[in-house]
Structure formats: C-alpha cells, structure tokens
Design an enzyme around this catalytic site. Sequence first.
Site, PDB file in Angstrom:
ATOM      1  N   GLY A 249      50.479  15.978 -84.997  1.00 55.03           N
ATOM      2  CA  GLY A 249      51.741  15.345 -84.281  1.00 55.03           C
ATOM      3  C   GLY A 249      51.559  13.812 -84.614  1.00 55.03           C
ATOM      4  CG  HIS A 250      50.204  12.300 -87.547  1.00 54.91           C
ATOM      5  ND1 HIS A 250      49.818  12.885 -88.839  1.00 54.91           N
ATOM      6  CD2 HIS A 250      49.135  13.091 -86.614  1.00 54.91           C
ATOM      7  CE1 HIS A 250      48.202  13.418 -88.921  1.00 54.91           C
ATOM      8  NE2 HIS A 250      48.148  13.369 -87.363  1.00 54.91           N
TER       9      HIS A 250
ATOM     10  CD  GLN B 131      44.804  19.534 -87.034  1.00 52.66           C
ATOM     11  OE1 GLN B 131      44.743  19.781 -88.221  1.00 52.66           O
ATOM     12  NE2 GLN B 131      46.397  19.915 -86.726  1.00 52.66           N
TER      13      GLN B 131
ATOM     14  CG  ASP C 286      46.386  13.939 -79.985  1.00 52.68           C
ATOM     15  OD1 ASP C 286      47.218  13.817 -81.317  1.00 52.68           O
ATOM     16  OD2 ASP C 286      46.389  14.245 -78.702  1.00 52.68           O
TER      17      ASP C 286
HETATM   18  P1  GDP Z   1      47.449  10.742 -84.737  1.00 52.64           P
HETATM   19  O1  GDP Z   1      47.987  12.134 -84.485  1.00 52.64           O
HETATM   20  O2  GDP Z   1      46.085  10.107 -84.801  1.00 52.64           O
HETATM   21  O3  GDP Z   1      48.630  10.185 -85.337  1.00 52.64           O
HETATM   22  O4  GDP Z   1      47.955  10.043 -83.473  1.00 52.64           O
HETATM   23  P2  GDP Z   1      49.076  10.420 -82.183  1.00 52.64           P
HETATM   24  O5  GDP Z   1      50.497  10.172 -82.267  1.00 52.64           O
HETATM   25  O6  GDP Z   1      49.463  11.563 -81.747  1.00 52.64           O
HETATM   26  O7  GDP Z   1      48.837   9.690 -80.744  1.00 52.64           O
HETATM   27  C1  GDP Z   1      48.504   8.101 -80.537  1.00 52.64           C
HETATM   28  C2  GDP Z   1      49.372   7.269 -79.759  1.00 52.64           C
HETATM   29  O8  GDP Z   1      49.016   6.303 -79.601  1.00 52.64           O
HETATM   30  C3  GDP Z   1      51.238   7.482 -80.717  1.00 52.64           C
HETATM   31  O9  GDP Z   1      51.555   6.990 -79.666  1.00 52.64           O
HETATM   32  C4  GDP Z   1      50.895   5.510 -81.221  1.00 52.64           C
HETATM   33  O10 GDP Z   1      52.070   5.304 -81.497  1.00 52.64           O
HETATM   34  C5  GDP Z   1      49.944   5.352 -80.276  1.00 52.64           C
HETATM   35  N1  GDP Z   1      49.622   4.135 -80.849  1.00 52.64           N
HETATM   36  C6  GDP Z   1      48.625   3.942 -81.683  1.00 52.64           C
HETATM   37  N2  GDP Z   1      47.754   2.798 -82.441  1.00 52.64           N
HETATM   38  C7  GDP Z   1      48.194   2.172 -81.150  1.00 52.64           C
HETATM   39  C8  GDP Z   1      47.775   0.806 -81.057  1.00 52.64           C
HETATM   40  O11 GDP Z   1      46.777  -0.181 -81.528  1.00 52.64           O
HETATM   41  N3  GDP Z   1      47.874   0.811 -79.565  1.00 52.64           N
HETATM   42  C9  GDP Z   1      49.000   1.329 -78.494  1.00 52.64           C
HETATM   43  N4  GDP Z   1      49.085   0.908 -77.383  1.00 52.64           N
HETATM   44  N5  GDP Z   1      49.214   2.888 -79.480  1.00 52.64           N
HETATM   45  C10 GDP Z   1      49.162   3.130 -80.826  1.00 52.64           C
HETATM   46  P1  IMO Z   2      46.454  15.220 -84.632  1.00 56.04           P
HETATM   47  O1  IMO Z   2      46.495  15.073 -86.083  1.00 56.04           O
HETATM   48  C1  IMO Z   2      44.481  16.932 -80.575  1.00 56.04           C
HETATM   49  C2  IMO Z   2      43.373  20.783 -80.606  1.00 56.04           C
HETATM   50  C3  IMO Z   2      44.612  21.830 -79.539  1.00 56.04           C
HETATM   51  C4  IMO Z   2      43.791  23.058 -79.221  1.00 56.04           C
HETATM   52  C5  IMO Z   2      42.266  22.956 -80.429  1.00 56.04           C
HETATM   53  C6  IMO Z   2      43.124  24.086 -81.083  1.00 56.04           C
HETATM   54  O2  IMO Z   2      47.809  14.864 -83.714  1.00 56.04           O
HETATM   55  O3  IMO Z   2      45.243  14.484 -83.892  1.00 56.04           O
HETATM   56  P2  IMO Z   2      45.571  24.936 -82.034  1.00 56.04           P
HETATM   57  O4  IMO Z   2      47.082  24.334 -82.116  1.00 56.04           O
HETATM   58  O5  IMO Z   2      44.761  23.805 -83.747  1.00 56.04           O
HETATM   59  O6  IMO Z   2      44.232  26.256 -82.314  1.00 56.04           O
HETATM   60  O7  IMO Z   2      45.058  24.448 -80.891  1.00 56.04           O
HETATM   61  O8  IMO Z   2      42.691  22.388 -80.779  1.00 56.04           O
HETATM   62  N1  IMO Z   2      44.771  20.103 -81.413  1.00 56.04           N
HETATM   63  C7  IMO Z   2      44.540  18.833 -81.624  1.00 56.04           C
HETATM   64  N2  IMO Z   2      44.051  17.376 -80.433  1.00 56.04           N
HETATM   65  N3  IMO Z   2      45.025  16.410 -81.635  1.00 56.04           N
HETATM   66  C8  IMO Z   2      45.981  17.132 -82.603  1.00 56.04           C
HETATM   67  O9  IMO Z   2      46.685  17.200 -84.431  1.00 56.04           O
HETATM   68  C9  IMO Z   2      45.442  18.472 -82.641  1.00 56.04           C
HETATM   69  N4  IMO Z   2      45.706  19.544 -83.328  1.00 56.04           N
HETATM   70  C10 IMO Z   2      44.898  20.801 -82.741  1.00 56.04           C
HETATM   71  O10 IMO Z   2      44.787  20.582 -78.535  1.00 56.04           O
HETATM   72  O11 IMO Z   2      42.355  21.789 -78.123  1.00 56.04           O
HETATM   73 MG    MG Z   3      48.454  13.540 -82.646  1.00 57.11          MG
END
Ligand code: GDP
Ligand code: IMO
Ligand code: MG
Length: 427
Positions: free
Chosen positions: A48-49, A227, A21
């Site tokens: 979850g991107h 991840q 994340d």
């Molecule tokens: P990912 O799994 O690595 O793609 O990240 P996620 O989407 O799960 O979580 C990152 C969150 O931070 C998302 O809601 C993005 O829209 C937000 N985000 C990413 N870069 C920035 C930033 O530079 N500033 C802010 N405020 N939000 C950001």
């Molecule tokens: P993105 O791509 C954050 C974490 C889960 C748990 C561990 C194992 O959005 O960064 P699983 O369901 O894979 O067996 O869970 O890994 N986890 C993540 N945490 N971002 C993710 O994906 C994750 N995918 C798995 O929360 O701790």
């Molecule tokens: Mg994510």
Amino acid sequence: MKHLLSRLGNNISILGTQWGDEGKGKLVDAISPHFDIICRSAGGANAGHTIYTKGKKFIFHLLPSGLLHKNTIGIIGNGCVISANDFLEEVKDLEDLGLNVKNRIKISFRAHLLFDYHKAIDAELENRKGKNKIGTTCRGIGPCYADKIARMGIRTEELLDKELLKEKLEKNCAFHAQNFNIKLNAEKEFEKIMAIREEIKPFLCDTRFLLRDAIKDNKKILFEGAQAHHLDIDHGTYPFVTSSNVSAGGICTGLGIPPRDISGIIGITKAFTTRVGSGPFPSELENELGEIIREKGGEYGSTTGRPRRCGWFDAIVVKNSVEINGIDSLNLTKLDVLTGLSELKIAVRYFLGDTELFSIPTTRKANANLRIEYETFPGWTENLENVKRFEDLPENAQNYVKAIEKLVACKVSVIGVGMDRENLIFR
Ligand code: GDP
Ligand code: IMO
Ligand code: MG
C-alpha cells in the site's frame, strides 16, 4: 534531486529498509518524472503505497506508484503475484480519477495469477495459527507463492489456453480443498477469470524483452520496491515475513535483468520504526509514547487499516539492510513526526547475555531475552514542514540525522518533513 539521481545512474531501485510503510511510494512519485519505466518485481496487492499531492490522496497496491505521471510506463514483473480482478479494479479506480493508465501498463507472461482460493487458504492458515498468526494482509500472497514454488501455480500466460487453465484450476482447488478441509469452488473461479480474460490479455507480454531493449536504448528505469528488507522471505524475521524476495536480489529474478543493470539503490527508512502484523520488534514502544507516535504519524496500514506497532529507530535493523542490499543512499522519512518529543532514542546494540548480536535473533526465546542498548538524543519543537535545506533544520534534528548516518554507515541524501511530495529535503 538531479544531483542524487545522476550520481546513482540510469536504473535506480527504491527499497524499504525496515518492515514496510517507510514512505517508498512518496519518493517513487517524487522522482518518477525523471524515469521512463517504473517496475514492480515482487509481491502483489499486499503493498500500500500512499501519495499526497495538491490535497489529493492516492494509494497504489499492485500498480507502480510512478504511474501518477502521465509519461511513465508501469511494468509488473514475473516475480509478482496478480489477482486479475483486483488489478482491473485498481486500473479502473485510477481511470475514474482521470488518470489514463490503461495503455501504460504491462504484465509479465510469467507472473503468477492469484485466485480467490489463495485468499481463502491465507485466511484458513492464519486461523489455524491462532495466537501465533503472522498477521498477513489476507491478500492470498503466501498461498499463491506456495503454489509457484510447488510448481503447481498458474501463470498469466495460461489465460491463453482455456482448457489448460480449467484443468489446473480444478486440480489445484481439489488438492487444496482436501488438504485444508475447506470448500473451494473451481467452477466459479474459472467463470470469474473467463469473464475478464479478454480484458487482461492486452496487458500481457514478455516484459523481459521490453526491459532489455529499454536498457539498451539508455532509457531510465525505476525499480519500485514493495514491503521491505526485514519482510524478505530469506533475510527477514522469518516466519513473520512475506513470501517473496523483496530485497535487492529479487529485482533481478523478479524482472529478468542482470545485476549490473541496477546502477544505484536508495533505501527508505522512517525516522522511527513501525511494523504491522506479528513478529519480533526489539525497539517497540508498547506504551503511551508508542501511541503518541502512532497518532502523530497516522500510523495505520494503507492496505488493511490496522494500527501499526511503533518504536524507536533501530540502527541494527537499518544497518543490516544497508549492508545486504548495497544501499547507496538513504531517504529518512517522517522526521517531522518526531517534532515535540523531548528526547529520542536509537537502538544501537543488541546483547544476549554477554554476547553482542549483530542482527535480530530468530528464535522466540532469544527475542524474549534480548537486551537492547539505546543512545539518547535531545528533541526539537520547531515545525519542519516548510524547511527546504538541511542547514535550516533545528540543530538537534540535524544531529539526529547525522547520528543515524554514522550508526548505519550510509549517507542520508533525502529527508522527508511532511506528507506532500513537496516536503522533501535533498542534500
Ligand atoms: P510505503 O508503503 O513505503 O509507500 O508507505 P505507506 O504509504 O504505506 O506509509 C507511509 C505514510 O507516510 C504515507 O501515508 C505517506 O504519505 C506518509 N509519509 C511519507 N513520508 C512522509 C514524511 O516525510 N512526513 C510525513 N508526515 N508523512 C510521510
Ligand atoms: P508496503 O509495500 C507493511 C506484512 C504483513 C504481515 C507480513 C506477511 O506497503 O510497505 P503477506 O500478506 O505479505 O503475506 O503478510 O508482511 N506486509 C507489510 N507490512 N507494508 C507492506 O507493504 C506489507 N506487505 C506485507 O503485515 O506482517
Ligand atoms: Mg505501505
């Protein structure tokens, strides 16, 4: 942006450096127009991107986020695990939003199918662990990879052999039902998959050849990591990890390409640290400040909605990722979230007694006794969202970025200062 991309070459990887994340999806989306193919090499719908653009929000789980751009092709490699139902639903959701993605996605013949029984086992295993649970996304990821490694998994190519598919489903469900003492319904699983088999078939191919030819033709390829390094099954904080190799090594095995065909790696790192699920988190802020960061950053899981644990930036965590993955450049995300904090801390050294440690210890006891040394930096109050050049950031923000670069021994080439794909500073 062009300068960074040309420096890193044709085939670039985006990898998470912390516990996920970090904002991988946002950078993938921002640079995707410069690529022909976007690949996922590991994981499944546990990812979850999130992407915000022009006031709209998109969340990608199994599909590569680069698909938002209409000329890109998405590949889901052999290293991924695929729930056929969830896959079709994600495709449908995007089609309903007016994105024509159906004809732009290919799934490897060798990717493993994830069934409802994997999700049931995931829940059962978590239940049994009680307070020691991993905190998985309950998407069935671990049990599906366990079947793969035990050489009893069912690959997408087996959709072409109805009899074999039925036989294996019956065997696997019977085996797991007995093993875990739970009820599993092979017949229902078979009916469900047969109902969508024809719909899935056109997506399948030997993606390795597709990639081989694309590389030969000098096409540009983006490897979208899911991840993050510290959730890697080998290099992460085991057992509090996911069940695949999500760091750089997994790109080659998860897609069937040689290491020399990865020309550059961008590590994504939050300007602080978050983690969902259980496991060690040395710089965690289990106090009001942690909550303030969570609320300011909107730190709730994109896949499960769970509150993310928050803490200070940990230089040891990110330095390990930089070293093991050979990261060329970093994208520091969410710098804007730190605006308004009077001072910031960075974890710079770990000690166990008098001994310095250079990575997170693996045992519970060692983690409980870990002493963390921090460096403190003054904060800033200015809004960063409209800043376009590094030199225009408040001096304290510039110094914070420069300190991170020095501590993790890697250049920060991109800085995130807001949610939108426009809120990026390229240096
Ligand atoms: P990912 O799994 O690595 O793609 O990240 P996620 O989407 O799960 O979580 C990152 C969150 O931070 C998302 O809601 C993005 O829209 C937000 N985000 C990413 N870069 C920035 C930033 O530079 N500033 C802010 N405020 N939000 C950001
Ligand atoms: P993105 O791509 C954050 C974490 C889960 C748990 C561990 C194992 O959005 O960064 P699983 O369901 O894979 O067996 O869970 O890994 N986890 C993540 N945490 N971002 C993710 O994906 C994750 N995918 C798995 O929360 O701790
Ligand atoms: Mg994510």
